[in-house]
Enzyme design. Sequence first.
Site, PDB file in Angstrom:
ATOM      1  N   GLU A   1     -12.223   3.404  -1.797  1.00 63.01           N
ATOM      2  CA  GLU A   1     -11.397   4.510  -2.483  1.00 63.01           C
ATOM      3  C   GLU A   1     -11.133   3.886  -4.011  1.00 63.01           C
ATOM      4  O   GLU A   1     -11.364   4.531  -4.838  1.00 63.01           O
ATOM      5  CB  GLU A   1     -10.230   4.699  -1.768  1.00 63.01           C
ATOM      6  CG  GLU A   1      -9.246   5.701  -2.205  1.00 63.01           C
ATOM      7  CD  GLU A   1      -7.904   5.653  -1.693  1.00 63.01           C
ATOM      8  OE1 GLU A   1      -7.873   5.682  -0.489  1.00 63.01           O
ATOM      9  OE2 GLU A   1      -6.974   6.119  -2.256  1.00 63.01           O
TER      10      GLU A   1
ATOM     11  N   HIS B   1      -6.551  -5.834   2.347  1.00 65.14           N
ATOM     12  CA  HIS B   1      -5.645  -5.274   2.860  1.00 65.14           C
ATOM     13  C   HIS B   1      -5.114  -6.432   3.992  1.00 65.14           C
ATOM     14  O   HIS B   1      -5.824  -7.043   4.595  1.00 65.14           O
ATOM     15  CB  HIS B   1      -6.131  -3.985   3.835  1.00 65.14           C
ATOM     16  CG  HIS B   1      -6.618  -2.899   3.168  1.00 65.14           C
ATOM     17  ND1 HIS B   1      -5.861  -1.629   3.108  1.00 65.14           N
ATOM     18  CD2 HIS B   1      -7.641  -2.647   2.450  1.00 65.14           C
ATOM     19  CE1 HIS B   1      -6.414  -0.809   2.162  1.00 65.14           C
ATOM     20  NE2 HIS B   1      -7.764  -1.355   2.072  1.00 65.14           N
TER      21      HIS B   1
ATOM     22  N   HIS C   1      -9.830  -5.710  -3.319  1.00 68.43           N
ATOM     23  CA  HIS C   1      -8.644  -5.833  -2.737  1.00 68.43           C
ATOM     24  C   HIS C   1      -8.702  -6.008  -1.071  1.00 68.43           C
ATOM     25  O   HIS C   1      -9.467  -5.760  -0.589  1.00 68.43           O
ATOM     26  CB  HIS C   1      -7.587  -4.588  -2.915  1.00 68.43           C
ATOM     27  CG  HIS C   1      -8.375  -3.209  -2.385  1.00 68.43           C
ATOM     28  ND1 HIS C   1      -9.260  -2.537  -3.187  1.00 68.43           N
ATOM     29  CD2 HIS C   1      -8.176  -2.527  -1.357  1.00 68.43           C
ATOM     30  CE1 HIS C   1      -9.358  -1.305  -2.685  1.00 68.43           C
ATOM     31  NE2 HIS C   1      -8.917  -1.490  -1.456  1.00 68.43           N
TER      32      HIS C   1
ATOM     33  N   ASP D   1       0.839  -1.191   0.015  1.00 68.31           N
ATOM     34  CA  ASP D   1       0.017   0.024  -0.044  1.00 68.31           C
ATOM     35  C   ASP D   1       0.885   1.149  -0.022  1.00 68.31           C
ATOM     36  O   ASP D   1       1.921   1.329   0.879  1.00 68.31           O
ATOM     37  CB  ASP D   1      -0.859  -0.172   1.448  1.00 68.31           C
ATOM     38  CG  ASP D   1      -2.092   1.200   1.233  1.00 68.31           C
ATOM     39  OD1 ASP D   1      -3.202   0.592   1.088  1.00 68.31           O
ATOM     40  OD2 ASP D   1      -1.791   2.170   0.863  1.00 68.31           O
ATOM     41  N   ILE D   2       0.520   2.218  -0.936  1.00 65.11           N
ATOM     42  CA  ILE D   2       1.388   3.409  -1.057  1.00 65.11           C
ATOM     43  C   ILE D   2       1.357   4.352   0.514  1.00 65.11           C
ATOM     44  O   ILE D   2       2.352   5.027   0.576  1.00 65.11           O
ATOM     45  CB  ILE D   2       1.224   4.126  -2.241  1.00 65.11           C
ATOM     46  CG1 ILE D   2       2.350   4.955  -2.723  1.00 65.11           C
ATOM     47  CG2 ILE D   2      -0.205   4.852  -2.276  1.00 65.11           C
ATOM     48  CD1 ILE D   2       3.489   4.234  -3.118  1.00 65.11           C
TER      49      ILE D   2
HETATM   50  P1  5GP Z   1      -9.775   1.245   0.142  1.00 63.63           P
HETATM   51  O1  5GP Z   1     -10.141   1.273  -1.365  1.00 63.63           O
HETATM   52  O2  5GP Z   1      -9.717  -0.118   0.696  1.00 63.63           O
HETATM   53  O3  5GP Z   1     -10.585   2.162   0.971  1.00 63.63           O
HETATM   54  O4  5GP Z   1      -8.611   2.109  -0.154  1.00 63.63           O
HETATM   55  C1  5GP Z   1      -7.512   1.845  -1.057  1.00 63.63           C
HETATM   56  C2  5GP Z   1      -5.961   1.783  -0.614  1.00 63.63           C
HETATM   57  O5  5GP Z   1      -5.246   1.681  -1.678  1.00 63.63           O
HETATM   58  C3  5GP Z   1      -5.554   2.643   0.327  1.00 63.63           C
HETATM   59  O6  5GP Z   1      -5.198   2.324   1.458  1.00 63.63           O
HETATM   60  C4  5GP Z   1      -4.540   3.513  -0.516  1.00 63.63           C
HETATM   61  O7  5GP Z   1      -3.427   3.714   0.225  1.00 63.63           O
HETATM   62  C5  5GP Z   1      -4.027   2.394  -1.631  1.00 63.63           C
HETATM   63  N1  5GP Z   1      -3.778   2.997  -2.868  1.00 63.63           N
HETATM   64  C6  5GP Z   1      -4.494   3.728  -3.640  1.00 63.63           C
HETATM   65  N2  5GP Z   1      -3.919   4.074  -4.769  1.00 63.63           N
HETATM   66  C7  5GP Z   1      -2.876   3.458  -4.624  1.00 63.63           C
HETATM   67  C8  5GP Z   1      -1.780   3.456  -5.905  1.00 63.63           C
HETATM   68  O8  5GP Z   1      -1.674   3.836  -6.717  1.00 63.63           O
HETATM   69  N3  5GP Z   1      -0.726   2.415  -5.152  1.00 63.63           N
HETATM   70  C9  5GP Z   1      -0.731   1.627  -4.231  1.00 63.63           C
HETATM   71  N4  5GP Z   1       0.331   1.099  -4.052  1.00 63.63           N
HETATM   72  N5  5GP Z   1      -1.728   2.057  -3.200  1.00 63.63           N
HETATM   73  C10 5GP Z   1      -2.789   2.491  -3.424  1.00 63.63           C
END
Ligand code: 5GP
Length: 132
Positions: free
Chosen positions: A87, A94, A92, A28-29
């Site tokens: 987001e 985590h 995905h 995760d970035i």
């Molecule tokens: P969620 O959709 O589960 O709420 O959050 C998406 C997750 O993906 C977040 O923790 C965010 O930091 C990570 N994320 C979003 N865009 C990128 C990216 O371009 N690269 C990486 N490695 N992680 C990402």
Amino acid sequence: MDIFSKIAAGEIPSYKCAENEEFYAFLDINPLVKGHTLCIPRREVDYIFDMEDDEIARFQVFAKKVAIAIKAAFPCIKVGEAVLGLEVPHAHIHLVPMQSENDLNFRNEKKSFSAEEMQATAAAIFSEFQKL
Ligand code: 5GP
């Protein structure tokens, strides 16, 4: 193609932790802690619970192996698993190495590591995954 599909395809760079023909894992970035990893299907699907039973089962087995690799690389009490997907519209999982319950609190301020640290973290997980 959505952003995570581009990552899995190598069109957008990522810190690779594990992969097979169907799934991909990368850091995760904006990690909650060092070793915070995302597992994704290469196939484009937004909502994880839209996946067919056999596909989500294989996905979970892949995530299990990645979690074992994370724990071997970064000793922790347990690796926690969470699914949000609010987001990025690409399914995905985590995986977060936990020293306490608070490590899996998504309201926490995200950590920042240098590119060298991220590369070393991913390489350590990748190395352990190769042993499984
Ligand atoms: P969620 O959709 O589960 O709420 O959050 C998406 C997750 O993906 C977040 O923790 C965010 O930091 C990570 N994320 C979003 N865009 C990128 C990216 O371009 N690269 C990486 N490695 N992680 C990402």
